[in-house]
Design an enzyme around this catalytic site. Structure first.
Site, PDB file in Angstrom:
ATOM      1  CG  ASP A  83      85.895  68.690  36.637  1.00 57.33           C
ATOM      2  OD1 ASP A  83      85.506  68.035  37.706  1.00 57.33           O
ATOM      3  OD2 ASP A  83      86.267  69.882  36.895  1.00 57.33           O
ATOM      4  CG  HIS A 115      90.435  62.597  41.522  1.00 60.06           C
ATOM      5  ND1 HIS A 115      91.182  63.112  42.666  1.00 60.06           N
ATOM      6  CD2 HIS A 115      90.887  63.815  40.639  1.00 60.06           C
ATOM      7  CE1 HIS A 115      91.768  64.574  42.644  1.00 60.06           C
ATOM      8  NE2 HIS A 115      91.626  64.746  41.216  1.00 60.06           N
ATOM      9  CB  SER A 138      91.826  61.731  25.957  1.00 68.73           C
ATOM     10  OG  SER A 138      91.070  60.670  25.126  1.00 68.73           O
TER      11      SER A 138
END
Length: 289
Positions: A92, A149, A254
C-alpha cells in the site's frame, strides 16, 4: 526551497539517525498498557487509520505499537489482480517514481538519480541483470498497511543487508538529499521468477526501528556492515514464495523498490508519480516479445 524545508534538510544531516531509531523502536515495543494504548490511539487518530479492514479492529488488543503498526488485514481486504501474468503492487502507499533504469541509474526526483549498483550494495555483478530494466518505487505513509508482498511468484536466491544512514523519506528529502535510497539502510531481496531476476529492496528511514523478512525474521547483523545471505546453495532447502505472499514488513514505515530486467514488464499506463496504490493491484503486465 522554503526556509522551513532548508531547516528540515539541515536537521537530517545533524540528527543521530540510528540512536533516534533505537529509542523509538524501544518505545514501539513497550507493553505497558498505559503507554501503548495512548500511543496507538493517538496515532490512529492522527493518521486516520482505517481499522475496519484489520483482522483485529480493537486498538487496545495489540500487545505493543509495533504489533498495531504491522497489523494483518482481513481475508479478502486486498484482492489480487486477475489479469493474465499481472505483476502485483508489493505494498500500500503511493508511487514515488517508476520507469526505465537508464545508464545504470534510477530516477529519484527532478534533478536527482542514484546508482543501481550502489542501491544493491555496490555489487556490479548483482546489478548487471537489471541494467536497462525497469523500476518502481512505492512509498508507504504512516497510515498504510506496512507489510510487503511478492509482485510475482519467485524463489529466493540472495538477501543482502546494506548498512547506511536513516534519512527521512518523503518528497522533500527525495528532492534534496542526493542518492537518498542508495544511502539509507536497506535489505535487498533477489528472486528468480517467470520474468527473470527480480529484486525487492526494503529501504529504511528515520524512526524505522527494523526490517523483517518472513524467512529470516529481524534482519539485524551484529555489526552494521554489509552482509550477504545466499539461499541457492545445495545444502539449503529452496525458499519459494507465491505471488501475493508476504515477503517482509517495516516496523515503522518507509519504501519498497522493485527491479526487473530489460524487456520484461510494461507498467500500468494509469500509474505515475504520486499515484495511490494498494497491495495486489496490477503494477505491470508482461512485455510482449
Amino acid at each position: 526551497m522554503s526556509f522551513k524545508d532548508r531547516l528540515f534538510i539541515c536537521s537530517q544531516y545533524l540528527l543521530p539517525h540510528h540512536l533516534l531509531s533505537r529509542l523509538i523502536g524501544f518505545a514501539a515495543d513497550c507493553r505497558a498498557t498505559w503507554f501503548k494504548d495512548r500511543l496507538i490511539a493517538w496515532f490512529a487518530r492522527r493518521y486516520q487509520v482505517d481499522m475496519r479492514e484489520a483482522q483485529v479492529e480493537d486498538l487496545q488488543a495489540y500487545e505493543h505499537f509495533n504489533a498495531f503498526f504491522t497489523r494483518a488485514l482481513k481475508d479478502g481486504a486486498r484482492p489480487l489482480a486477475q489479469e493474465p501474468g499481472a505483476v502485483l503492487c508489493p505494498a500500500d502507499g503511493a508511487i514515488s517514481q517508476l520507469g526505465p533504469i537508464e545508464h545504470g541509474r534510477i530516477f529519484q526526483a527532478k534533478g536527482h538519480s542514484y546508482s543501481l549498483a550502489e542501491l544493491l550494495g555496490g555489487d556490479a555483478e548483482l546489478a548487471a541483470p537489471f541494467m536497462g530494466g525497469d523500476f518502481a518505487t512505492v512509498y508507504l505513509s504512516p497510515r498504510d498497511y506496512h507489510r510487503v508482498h511478492m509482485p510475482l511468484a519467485g524463489t529466493l536466491r540472495e538477501m543482502v543487508y546494506v548498512p547506511g544512514r536513516l534519512f527521512s523519506v518523503n518528497q522533500t528529502t527525495a528532492e534534496n538529499v542526493p542518492e537518498l535510497f542508495a544511502r539509507n539502510e536497506r535489505v535487498v531481496c533477489l528472486f528468480d521468477t517467470e520474468r527473470g531476476p527480480m529484486a525487492v529492496v526494503l529501504v529504511g528511514a528515520m524512526i524505522v526501528a527494523s526490517i523483517e523478512t518472513v524467512w529470516a525474521g529481524l534482519v539485524t547483523p551484529p555489526k552494521r556492515e554489509l552482509k550477504t545471505f545466499r539461499y541457492d546453495e545445495a545444502a539449503r532447502a529452496p525458499i519459494r514464495l507465491e505471488k501475493g505472499a508476504e515477503l517482509g514488513r517495516f516496523k515503522l514505515g518507509s519504501t519498497a523498490i522493485v527491479l526487473f530486467g530489460p524487456q520484461q514488464v510494461a507498467f500500468n499506463d494509469g500509474l505515475g508519480a504520486a499515484s495511490p496504490v494498494r497491495m495486489g493491484e496490477c503494477l505491470a503486465l508482461p512485455k510482449q516479445a
